[in-house]
Design an enzyme around this catalytic site. Sequence first.
Site, short mmCIF file in Angstrom:
data_model
loop_
_atom_site.label_atom_id
_atom_site.label_comp_id
_atom_site.label_asym_id
_atom_site.label_seq_id
_atom_site.Cartn_x
_atom_site.Cartn_y
_atom_site.Cartn_z
N HIS A 117 43.86 28.55 40.17
CA HIS A 117 42.90 29.17 39.10
C HIS A 117 43.07 26.97 38.46
O HIS A 117 44.12 26.56 37.79
CB HIS A 117 43.54 29.81 38.36
CG HIS A 117 43.19 30.36 37.33
ND1 HIS A 117 42.09 29.90 36.22
CD2 HIS A 117 42.17 31.72 37.17
CE1 HIS A 117 41.90 30.13 35.65
NE2 HIS A 117 41.08 31.17 36.36
N ASP A 194 52.51 29.80 38.87
CA ASP A 194 51.55 30.71 37.99
C ASP A 194 52.21 31.96 38.25
O ASP A 194 51.08 32.42 39.74
CB ASP A 194 49.64 30.36 38.34
CG ASP A 194 48.55 30.85 37.00
OD1 ASP A 194 49.51 31.86 37.13
OD2 ASP A 194 47.58 30.47 37.25
N GLN A 197 48.31 36.48 38.84
CA GLN A 197 47.96 37.50 39.51
C GLN A 197 49.21 38.20 40.62
O GLN A 197 48.63 39.16 41.35
CB GLN A 197 47.07 36.72 40.67
CG GLN A 197 45.62 36.15 40.67
CD GLN A 197 45.07 37.55 39.93
OE1 GLN A 197 45.08 38.54 39.70
NE2 GLN A 197 43.88 36.82 38.79
N LYS A 220 46.00 41.35 32.46
CA LYS A 220 45.94 41.68 33.94
C LYS A 220 46.92 42.86 34.03
O LYS A 220 46.76 43.00 35.46
CB LYS A 220 46.51 40.02 34.90
CG LYS A 220 45.14 38.87 34.58
CD LYS A 220 45.32 38.07 35.98
CE LYS A 220 44.54 36.59 35.38
NZ LYS A 220 42.83 36.90 35.41
N CYS A 360 36.66 30.66 38.48
CA CYS A 360 38.10 29.54 38.04
C CYS A 360 38.66 28.66 38.48
O CYS A 360 39.49 28.84 38.14
CB CYS A 360 38.90 29.94 36.73
SG CYS A 360 37.79 30.75 36.06
#
Length: 405
Positions: A117, A194, A197, A220, A360
């Site tokens: 991303h 990261d 997700q 999220k 993105c």
Amino acid sequence: MTDNKYRADFPIFEKHPCVYLDSAATAQRPRVVIEAEKEFYETMNANPLRGLYDLSVKATEAYERSREETASFIGAESPDEIIFTRNTTESLNLVAYSYAMNFIKPGDEIVTTVMEHHSNMLPWQAAAEKTGAKLLYLEPDEEGNFSDDEIVTKINDRTALVAVGHVSNVMGCVNPVKKIAERAHRYGAVVVVDGAQSTPHMQVDIKQLGADFFAFSGHKLMGPMGVGVLYGRRDLLEKMPPFLTGGEMIESVTLKKTVYAAIPHKFEAGTVNAAGAFALAAAIRYLKAVGFDEIRQTEDRLVELIFEGFAKSSHIHILGSKDPKMHNGIVSFTMDDVHPHDISSILDADGINIRAGHHCAQPLMEYLKVGSTARASVYLYNDEEDIQKFVEKTLKVRRWLGLES
Ligand code: C6P
């Protein structure tokens, strides 16, 4: 009637009935999270970390308890290693500006992947430019797998930092973070993960992963917008200068010299989002009560239904793995001769919400040679009826546009 026992926990589905398939962009909130934010403002609202009076102490205690719950959620050793930010993007920028730009030298190498991303790519581009480091990208195959050769060749004794996404927001695949981290640590490189997700869908253990920094967003995983998290290894955080300076991040200030506060407060300048952190802790408790096994089962079943439905059309192409179980609730797809924006608009007319665009992740789109994709992402409140409506309507899009009869 839905057979999904969690759906009733989410007020949005009563007030705005829809088929919500965009949870990878932001999840819906259960009532307990909405109520927690309200409870903070109704019963403990004062500026935390400052006031000496009872209400402010209550706000401070609630904020710090949320930090403890967040630390335990991802397996951090100490709440001091948890910094509340606004979102994943800010967390990753904090690492780039405070760590990378101060400790990476010209000639060092920063390694990330083409799958990232933008939030886990642009900060490293900026850090490389600022420090004179070289930026390298790991390249996956079309199912999202990184070969051992790719990892071994690009991560070596020149590597100072490796930044990798845990789960791709486009392909849904889980990346081999542990393997990458082991390789990076062999050369003393720092590993940034990261987790935007992954945290909503699986039990994360940062120690097991080998993350030195780990970033994620509250929104999220059903928490509020405007609160994010950065985990950082204590020794790294302690040597880093602050990202932002100002109120409440100091020990003492004179006109000549400032002594910064200890971690984590050194990295939390200005009035913090205490209500957000308090509600994030409520989201974490909700997730734990449901359990990640249950979430996983629902997601896998629904993704499998999408795969089965889409198999009826030779014009729909799913990105990433052919195995629905490797998608973590995310199905990105293209349709011959139809722009993803048109798919999204046509579905929206029936109250079916999916995302369309580059997500993105423009370099990944270019790498996979797709301009953009449509993306459906499921979460624990979706049911088979949602998927049935989505698949049926999607299968009719080309006919609707006059491309087939
Ligand atoms: N992806 C999506 O629809 P923020 O916006 O800071 O909360 O999260 C940024 C981010 C970072 N990494 C990954 C892997 C992400 O998926 C996201 C957010 C959303 O895919 C919005 S673009």
